[in-house]
Design a protein around this motif. Structure first.
Motif, PDB file in Angstrom:
ATOM      1  N   ASN A  73       0.821  -1.210   0.000  1.00 51.88           N
ATOM      2  CA  ASN A  73       0.000   0.000   0.000  1.00 51.88           C
ATOM      3  C   ASN A  73       0.854   1.258   0.000  1.00 51.88           C
ATOM      4  OD1 ASN A  73      -2.161  -1.687   0.147  1.00 51.88           O
ATOM      5  ND2 ASN A  73      -2.374  -1.539   2.360  1.00 51.88           N
ATOM      6  N   ALA A  97      -4.384   3.496  -0.996  1.00 50.84           N
ATOM      7  CA  ALA A  97      -3.055   3.957  -0.547  1.00 50.84           C
ATOM      8  C   ALA A  97      -2.884   3.592   0.918  1.00 50.84           C
ATOM      9  CB  ALA A  97      -2.944   5.466  -0.748  1.00 50.84           C
ATOM     10  N   SER A  98      -1.777   4.025   1.473  1.00 48.68           N
ATOM     11  CA  SER A  98      -1.571   3.756   2.898  1.00 48.68           C
ATOM     12  C   SER A  98      -2.082   4.893   3.763  1.00 48.68           C
ATOM     13  CB  SER A  98      -0.087   3.513   3.193  1.00 48.68           C
ATOM     14  OG  SER A  98       0.668   4.652   2.844  1.00 48.68           O
ATOM     15  N   ASN A  99      -2.363   6.037   3.148  1.00 49.72           N
ATOM     16  CA  ASN A  99      -2.950   7.145   3.905  1.00 49.72           C
ATOM     17  C   ASN A  99      -3.692   8.090   2.953  1.00 49.72           C
ATOM     18  OD1 ASN A  99      -1.024   9.006   2.774  1.00 49.72           O
ATOM     19  ND2 ASN A  99       0.469   8.203   4.241  1.00 49.72           N
ATOM     20  N   SER A 157      -2.699 -11.977   5.181  1.00 45.55           N
ATOM     21  CA  SER A 157      -2.281 -11.860   3.786  1.00 45.55           C
ATOM     22  C   SER A 157      -0.766 -12.012   3.669  1.00 45.55           C
ATOM     23  CB  SER A 157      -2.684 -10.496   3.248  1.00 45.55           C
ATOM     24  OG  SER A 157      -4.077 -10.362   3.291  1.00 45.55           O
ATOM     25  N   TRP A 159       1.370 -10.613   1.902  1.00 47.37           N
ATOM     26  CA  TRP A 159       2.215  -9.442   1.741  1.00 47.37           C
ATOM     27  C   TRP A 159       2.651  -8.860   3.071  1.00 47.37           C
ATOM     28  CZ3 TRP A 159       1.230  -4.819   3.839  1.00 47.37           C
ATOM     29  CH2 TRP A 159      -0.056  -4.593   4.275  1.00 47.37           C
ATOM     30  N   VAL A 160       1.911  -9.139   4.142  1.00 50.76           N
ATOM     31  CA  VAL A 160       2.306  -8.613   5.448  1.00 50.76           C
ATOM     32  C   VAL A 160       3.685  -9.131   5.813  1.00 50.76           C
ATOM     33  CG1 VAL A 160       1.782  -8.586   7.901  1.00 50.76           C
ATOM     34  CG2 VAL A 160      -0.054  -8.375   6.240  1.00 50.76           C
ATOM     35  N   VAL A 166       5.500  -2.476   7.022  1.00 50.60           N
ATOM     36  CA  VAL A 166       4.175  -2.478   7.617  1.00 50.60           C
ATOM     37  C   VAL A 166       4.284  -2.261   9.123  1.00 50.60           C
ATOM     38  CG1 VAL A 166       2.213  -3.946   8.187  1.00 50.60           C
ATOM     39  CG2 VAL A 166       3.132  -3.929   5.876  1.00 50.60           C
ATOM     40  N   SER A 167       3.453  -1.368   9.620  1.00 49.23           N
ATOM     41  CA  SER A 167       3.419  -1.174  11.066  1.00 49.23           C
ATOM     42  C   SER A 167       1.967  -1.133  11.507  1.00 49.23           C
ATOM     43  CB  SER A 167       4.145   0.111  11.438  1.00 49.23           C
ATOM     44  OG  SER A 167       3.557   1.189  10.759  1.00 49.23           O
ATOM     45  N   GLY A 168       1.723  -0.836  12.752  1.00 46.71           N
ATOM     46  CA  GLY A 168       0.428  -1.008  13.402  1.00 46.71           C
ATOM     47  C   GLY A 168      -0.784  -0.526  12.631  1.00 46.71           C
ATOM     48  N   PHE A 169      -1.917  -1.054  12.985  1.00 44.24           N
ATOM     49  CA  PHE A 169      -3.228  -0.664  12.476  1.00 44.24           C
ATOM     50  C   PHE A 169      -3.413  -0.996  10.999  1.00 44.24           C
ATOM     51  CE2 PHE A 169      -3.396   1.179  16.403  1.00 44.24           C
ATOM     52  CZ  PHE A 169      -2.467   2.188  16.580  1.00 44.24           C
ATOM     53  N   THR A 170      -2.629  -1.894  10.506  1.00 49.56           N
ATOM     54  CA  THR A 170      -2.747  -2.168   9.076  1.00 49.56           C
ATOM     55  C   THR A 170      -4.058  -2.843   8.723  1.00 49.56           C
ATOM     56  OG1 THR A 170      -1.552  -4.188   9.402  1.00 49.56           O
ATOM     57  CG2 THR A 170      -0.307  -2.310   8.603  1.00 49.56           C
ATOM     58  N   MET A 171      -4.723  -3.471   9.685  1.00 47.71           N
ATOM     59  CA  MET A 171      -6.016  -4.067   9.351  1.00 47.71           C
ATOM     60  C   MET A 171      -6.984  -3.003   8.859  1.00 47.71           C
ATOM     61  SD  MET A 171      -6.891  -7.026  11.996  1.00 47.71           S
ATOM     62  CE  MET A 171      -7.811  -7.896  10.768  1.00 47.71           C
ATOM     63  N   LEU A 172      -6.721  -1.762   9.271  1.00 47.69           N
ATOM     64  CA  LEU A 172      -7.628  -0.689   8.894  1.00 47.69           C
ATOM     65  C   LEU A 172      -7.245  -0.046   7.586  1.00 47.69           C
ATOM     66  CD1 LEU A 172      -7.937   1.089  12.322  1.00 47.69           C
ATOM     67  CD2 LEU A 172      -9.413  -0.641  11.335  1.00 47.69           C
ATOM     68  N   SER A 173      -6.103  -0.341   7.074  1.00 51.38           N
ATOM     69  CA  SER A 173      -5.630   0.402   5.901  1.00 51.38           C
ATOM     70  C   SER A 173      -6.484   0.130   4.688  1.00 51.38           C
ATOM     71  CB  SER A 173      -4.200   0.042   5.603  1.00 51.38           C
ATOM     72  OG  SER A 173      -3.393   0.387   6.684  1.00 51.38           O
TER      73      SER A 173
END
Lengths: 173, 161
Positions: A73, A97-99, A157, A159-160, A166-173
Motif C-alpha cells: 500500500n 493507498a496507505s494514507n 495476507s 504481503w504482510v 508495515v506497522s500497526g493498524f494495518t487491518m484498517l488500511s
C-alpha cells in the motif's frame, strides 16, 4: 492489443488478476518489476515479458499503455504517480493507498494526466453484491439505516510478511 | 491487513462520509508471529444511519465471512460472498427472506481486467463506483480517521471501579 506491465508483485491477488488479464486476449503482458527476486522468479515462470528490479527502469525502457500496480500500500502511491506522469492508465489493488495524503496525490495525478485510475476491490465483481447495492440505491429496501460487512479468515495476507515497512493498524488500511 | 477497507468503501458508497468514527482493535494472541492486531472493528455514525466494518485474521471456518448485510426501513438484504453467492431479501411479508434473482450483467463486469480494459477502450464508460478513485479516496478518509481514533490510548473502565 494493450501493452501492460505490472509494478509490484507483493499483493498475492496479482497472480489471479494477471491470469484473468491474459484470458481476455486483449492485452500483452510486457514486463513486471519488483525488488523481490522470489516474486520476479515466479512471474518469469508463469507470465511473459522481462522482469526488472527497478520500477523506474521498467517505465523508462518499455513502451506501455497501462500498468497493474500490486505493490504494498505504501508503494502504490509513488508507483501510481510515476505511471500517471507517463500518461499510463492504472489499475491499483485495494486499498487505494496507505494514507489519505497518498490517495489524494494519486487522484490528482490521474486527473491531471487525464488517465484512467481504477482501484480493484475484488468484491466489486460479485454480481449479487452489485445487485444489492443497486437495489439499496434505488430505494428498494426503503431508507438505508445500516451497512454491515465482515472480512474474516484465518490466515493473514502474504504481503504482510513480505513488507517490512508495515506497522500497526494495518487491518484498517 | 487491508480488511476494514472493504466495509469502509461500501459504507462510503452507500452512506457517504460519516459524522463520527469509533472502534476497537485487539490482538487475540493466537498468532504469536504477528506483531499487528488481528481483529478490528470500526463503527461509522451518520445522522440517521450507521455502518460497521469488521476484520478478523483468526476466524475459524467461513461462516459469516465476507457477507454483507444492508438494512433498510422496508427490507433487509443478506448478500453472500464470492461469484456464486446468493442474495436474499427479507420484508414484513417475507420475514424469513426470499432469494432474489440477479439479472444478467454486461461482460465488462466479469472481473477487474475486463472492466479496466473496457474503461480504457471507452472513455465514456463509467468505472464501477466501488472502484472509482473518488469513492476509494473517500474510503481512505474513513480509514485514516479510524486509525487516528484507534491510536488514542484506550481507557480500561474496569480499572476505575
Amino acid at each position: 492489443m494493450h501493452r501492460i506491465a505490472t509494478l509490484g508483485l507483493h499483493h498475492d491477488h496479482v497472480w489471479s488478476n494477471l491470469k484473468e488479464l491474459q484470458q481476455t486476449g486483449r492485452a500483452k503482458l510486457v514486463a513486471a518489476a519488483d525488488t523481490d527476486h522470489e516474486l520476479q522468479n515466479r512471474y518469469q515462470s508463469e507470465f511473459p515479458g522481462k522482469t526488472y528490479q527497478s520500477y523506474e527502469k521498467l517505465l523508462s525502457d518499455e513502451e506501455l499503455d497501462a500498468v497493474y500496480i500490486f505493490g504494498s500500500n505504501k508503494l502504490s502511491e509513488d508507483l501510481t504517480v510515476m505511471a500517471c506522469e507517463r500518461g499510463l492508465h492504472c489499475l491499483v489493488e485495494k486499498p487505494m493507498a496507505s494514507n489519505l495524503e497518498g490517495a489524494n496525490r494519486m487522484y490528482d495525478s490521474a486527473v491531471s494526466a487525464k488517465v484512467r485510475l481504477m482501484i480493484n476491490w475484488p468484491f466489486a465483481w460479485w454480481p449479487q453484491l452489485r445487485h444489492g447495492i443497486a437495489m439499496a440505491q434505488a430505494g428498494e429496501i426503503g431508507k438505508l439505516w445500516q451497512v454491515k460487512y465482515l472480512a474474516a479468515h484465518q490466515d493473514r495476507s502474504n504481503w504482510v510478511a513480505r513488507d517490512s515497512s508495515v506497522s500497526g493498524f494495518t487491518m484498517l488500511s | 491487513m487491508d480488511y476494514c477497507c472493504y466495509g469502509a468503501v461500501l459504507a462510503e458508497l452507500l452512506l457517504g462520509r460519516p459524522t463520527r468514527i469509533s472502534g476497537t482493535k485487539i490482538s487475540t494472541g493466537f498468532k504469536p508471529d504477528l506483531s499487528l492486531e488481528d481483529n478490528a472493528i470500526l463503527v461509522l455514525t451518520y445522522p440517521n444511519a450507521l455502518a460497521t466494518t469488521e476484520a478478523s485474521w483468526t476466524q475459524i471456518g467461513k461462516l459469516t465471512s465476507y457477507s454483507t448485510t444492508l438494512y433498510g426501513s422496508e427490507g433487509t438484504l443478506l448478500i453472500e460472498p464470492n461469484h456464486d453467492g446468493k442474495i436474499r431479501l427479507a420484508t414484513q411479508k417475507q420475514p424469513d427472506g426470499i432469494e432474489i434473482e440477479v439479472p444478467e450483467q454486461p461482460d465488462y463486469f466479469g472481473n477487474a481486467s475486463l472492466h479496466f480494459l473496457a474503461a480504457i477502450e471507452d472513455p465514456d464508460l463509467d468505472i464501477y463506483p466501488l472502484c472509482d478513485a473518488a469513492h476509494s479516496r473517500g474510503a481512505q478518509w474513513i480509514l485514516e480517521d479510524g486509525i487516528r481514533v484507534l491510536s488514542q490510548p484506550a481507557v480500561d473502565k474496569s480499572l476505575k471501579v
